[in-house]
Design a protein around this motif. Structure first.
Motif, PDB file in Angstrom:
ATOM      1  N   UNK A  58     137.819  50.100  31.914  1.00 38.66           N
ATOM      2  CA  UNK A  58     139.240  49.339  32.355  1.00 38.66           C
ATOM      3  C   UNK A  58     139.509  48.253  31.456  1.00 38.66           C
ATOM      4  N   UNK A  59     138.484  47.625  30.972  1.00 40.68           N
ATOM      5  CA  UNK A  59     138.917  46.558  29.832  1.00 40.68           C
ATOM      6  C   UNK A  59     139.312  47.368  28.628  1.00 40.68           C
ATOM      7  N   UNK A  60     138.519  48.212  28.028  1.00 43.08           N
ATOM      8  CA  UNK A  60     138.616  48.882  27.184  1.00 43.08           C
ATOM      9  C   UNK A  60     139.980  49.607  27.016  1.00 43.08           C
ATOM     10  N   UNK A  61     140.402  50.127  27.934  1.00 43.98           N
ATOM     11  CA  UNK A  61     141.777  50.608  27.971  1.00 43.98           C
ATOM     12  C   UNK A  61     143.052  49.820  28.063  1.00 43.98           C
ATOM     13  N   UNK A  62     142.609  48.617  28.705  1.00 43.71           N
ATOM     14  CA  UNK A  62     143.610  47.494  28.681  1.00 43.71           C
ATOM     15  C   UNK A  62     143.915  47.057  27.212  1.00 43.71           C
ATOM     16  N   UNK A  63     142.674  46.924  26.423  1.00 43.38           N
ATOM     17  CA  UNK A  63     142.853  46.557  25.134  1.00 43.38           C
ATOM     18  C   UNK A  63     143.381  47.502  23.902  1.00 43.38           C
ATOM     19  N   UNK A  64     143.116  48.758  24.251  1.00 40.64           N
ATOM     20  CA  UNK A  64     143.821  49.870  23.507  1.00 40.64           C
ATOM     21  C   UNK A  64     145.394  49.785  23.935  1.00 40.64           C
ATOM     22  N   UNK A  65     145.791  49.928  25.102  1.00 39.63           N
ATOM     23  CA  UNK A  65     147.046  49.760  25.445  1.00 39.63           C
ATOM     24  C   UNK A  65     147.853  48.757  24.692  1.00 39.63           C
ATOM     25  N   UNK A  66     147.225  47.468  24.386  1.00 42.79           N
ATOM     26  CA  UNK A  66     147.854  46.428  23.553  1.00 42.79           C
ATOM     27  C   UNK A  66     147.560  46.564  22.288  1.00 42.79           C
ATOM     28  N   UNK A  67     147.051  47.678  21.569  1.00 47.09           N
ATOM     29  CA  UNK A  67     146.779  47.493  20.112  1.00 47.09           C
ATOM     30  C   UNK A  67     145.779  46.952  19.618  1.00 47.09           C
ATOM     31  N   UNK A  68     144.663  46.441  20.666  1.00 43.60           N
ATOM     32  CA  UNK A  68     143.527  45.435  20.092  1.00 43.60           C
ATOM     33  C   UNK A  68     142.497  46.471  19.603  1.00 43.60           C
ATOM     34  N   UNK A  69     141.808  45.978  18.547  1.00 39.62           N
ATOM     35  CA  UNK A  69     140.271  46.489  18.445  1.00 39.62           C
ATOM     36  C   UNK A  69     139.223  46.094  19.511  1.00 39.62           C
ATOM     37  N   UNK A  70     138.828  46.777  20.213  1.00 41.83           N
ATOM     38  CA  UNK A  70     137.861  46.249  21.434  1.00 41.83           C
ATOM     39  C   UNK A  70     136.482  46.540  20.770  1.00 41.83           C
ATOM     40  N   UNK A  71     135.539  45.711  20.788  1.00 41.10           N
ATOM     41  CA  UNK A  71     134.055  45.827  20.533  1.00 41.10           C
ATOM     42  C   UNK A  71     133.155  45.064  21.257  1.00 41.10           C
ATOM     43  N   UNK A  72     131.963  45.639  21.441  1.00 41.17           N
ATOM     44  CA  UNK A  72     130.808  44.881  22.253  1.00 41.17           C
ATOM     45  C   UNK A  72     129.880  44.211  20.939  1.00 41.17           C
ATOM     46  N   UNK A  73     129.540  42.935  21.305  1.00 33.85           N
ATOM     47  CA  UNK A  73     128.553  42.253  20.283  1.00 33.85           C
ATOM     48  C   UNK A  73     127.120  42.886  21.100  1.00 33.85           C
ATOM     49  N   UNK A  74     126.325  42.940  20.064  1.00 33.11           N
ATOM     50  CA  UNK A  74     124.924  43.420  20.362  1.00 33.11           C
ATOM     51  C   UNK A  74     123.808  42.243  20.814  1.00 33.11           C
TER      52      UNK A  74
END
Length: 83
Positions: free
Chosen positions: A67-83
């Protein structure tokens, strides 16, 4: 972040920090912070500051959600998880 009250109940804190200048943009604290609540907080910050180019999250369950990844994609943001 998370911690525990004196009576044993756990609470979570959602902190939004600008990586460039280390400015705290928002803090949400509650006993539960599901992805919908995180998205609502981020939308409010975006209203004030504009859409960032990218967001980086830790691997908490609310941040790993599709849900959060889709939200970011809809707004044109690069979404990444830190390790």
């Amino acid at each position: 972040m998370h911690d525990q009250l004196g009576d044993g109940r756990s609470f979570r804190a959602f902190n939004v920090i600008d990586d460039y200048n280390r400015e705290a943009l928002g803090i949400e604290i509650d006993f539960s912070l599901p992805a919908v609540r995180v998205i609502r907080a981020l939308d409010q910050i975006i209203e004030w500051r504009g859409v960032p180019m990218a967001i980086r999250c830790d691997n908490g369950p609310e941040y790993v959600s599709h849900q959060l990844a889709a939200w970011a994609e809809q707004r044109g943001m690069v979404y990444s998880l830190s390790s």
